[in-house]
Design an enzyme around this catalytic site. Structure first.
Site, PDB file in Angstrom:
ATOM      1  N   LYS A  12      39.701  13.380   1.140  1.00  0.00           N
ATOM      2  CA  LYS A  12      41.050  13.411   0.534  1.00  0.00           C
ATOM      3  C   LYS A  12      40.966  14.138  -0.807  1.00  0.00           C
ATOM      4  CE  LYS A  12      44.849  10.104  -0.018  1.00  0.00           C
ATOM      5  NZ  LYS A  12      45.139   8.674  -0.193  1.00  0.00           N
TER       6      LYS A  12
HETATM    7  C1  E4P Z   1      48.467   8.002  -0.142  1.00  0.00           C
HETATM    8  O1  E4P Z   1      47.607   8.198   0.683  1.00  0.00           O
HETATM    9  C2  E4P Z   1      48.411   6.986  -1.180  1.00  0.00           C
HETATM   10  O2  E4P Z   1      47.239   6.219  -1.017  1.00  0.00           O
HETATM   11  C3  E4P Z   1      49.540   6.001  -1.136  1.00  0.00           C
HETATM   12  O3  E4P Z   1      50.295   6.070   0.043  1.00  0.00           O
HETATM   13  C4  E4P Z   1      50.287   5.843  -2.393  1.00  0.00           C
HETATM   14  O4  E4P Z   1      51.239   4.822  -2.229  1.00  0.00           O
HETATM   15  P1  E4P Z   1      51.978   4.136  -3.468  1.00  0.00           P
HETATM   16  O5  E4P Z   1      52.930   5.120  -4.047  1.00  0.00           O
HETATM   17  O6  E4P Z   1      52.687   2.954  -2.880  1.00  0.00           O
HETATM   18  O7  E4P Z   1      50.897   3.761  -4.455  1.00  0.00           O
END
Ligand code: E4P
Length: 218
Positions: A87
């Protein structure tokens, strides 16, 4: 649509996997910190533990923000398990790193995507997944779901194979709206998936069935 769980919590991952609806996991540095996972060795160990639970892809985020650092970290993460998806943040060096990994057959997830232009760049760099953050756009009075629709249109126009991973999904309506648009994947908390189950007519109907059965068999 694939369901990924957005957590580093092993109990929640196990529970979603046991339910039989889980296709993968996404994590980020904040979610790892929330579970108290710190230090390179512990982080790598934790990713291995997650991979041992799930059948599908597991997104593991790099911390470096320079190309060489991202490549170094990403290669170490990818070597852990074939389920690992590297990622990478949507910054200039990240696009370069994404291209590097995609040319070597290593799966990638471009994260922190907030515009159609960023999603177009992710596809051009050969990303396996692009992660537009629905909830965080809604948080600032922007339309997160509209972003998913725009990316769907652009990817379909050109036949890009990058999968749209609707991220920062917060509740069941987000899931359903992403499904209607045709997002390939959504990632969110287990509670949002379980909320899809709920309907008062299901509960009252089941109570009635059981009551009638009990009366007939008493
Ligand atoms: C994306 O992969 C992130 O880990 C995540 O979905 C962020 O979510 P949040 O905005 O609820 O922290």
């Amino acid at each position: 649509m694939k369901f990924f769980i957005d957590t580093a919590n092993l109990k929640d991952i196990r529970e979603a996997q046991d339910l039989g609806i889980l296709d993968g996991v996404t994590t980020n540095p904040s979610l790892m910190a929330k579970e108290g996972i710190a230090g390179v060795d512990n982080v790598l160990k934790h990713y291995k533990a997650i991979c041992a639970i799930v059948d599908g892809d597991v997104s593991a985020e790099v911390i470096a923000t320079d190309f060489e650092g991202m490549v170094r970290e990403g290669e170490a993460l990818a070597a852990l398990d074939e389920k690992i998806v590297v990622k990478i943040p949507m910054i200039k060096e990240g696009v370069k790193a994404c291209k590097y990994f995609s040319e070597r057959g290593i799966k990638t997830n471009m994260t922190l995507v907030f515009s159609p232009g960023q999603a177009l760049l992710a596809a051009k760099a050969g990303a396996t997944y692009v992660s537009p953050f629905v909830g965080r756009l809604d948080d600032i009075s922007s339309d997160g779901i509209e972003l998913i629709a725009k990316i769907r249109l652009i990817y379909d126009n050109y036949g890009y194979e990058t999968q749209i991973l609707a991220a920062s999904v917060r509740h069941p309506m987000h899931i359903m709206q992403c499904a209607e648009i045709g997002a390939d994947v959504m990632t969110g908390p287990f509670s949002a998936m379980l909320a899809l189950l709920k309907h008062p007519l299901t509960d009252s109907g089941l109570a009635q069935f059981l009551e009638d059965h009990a009366k007939a068999n008493s």
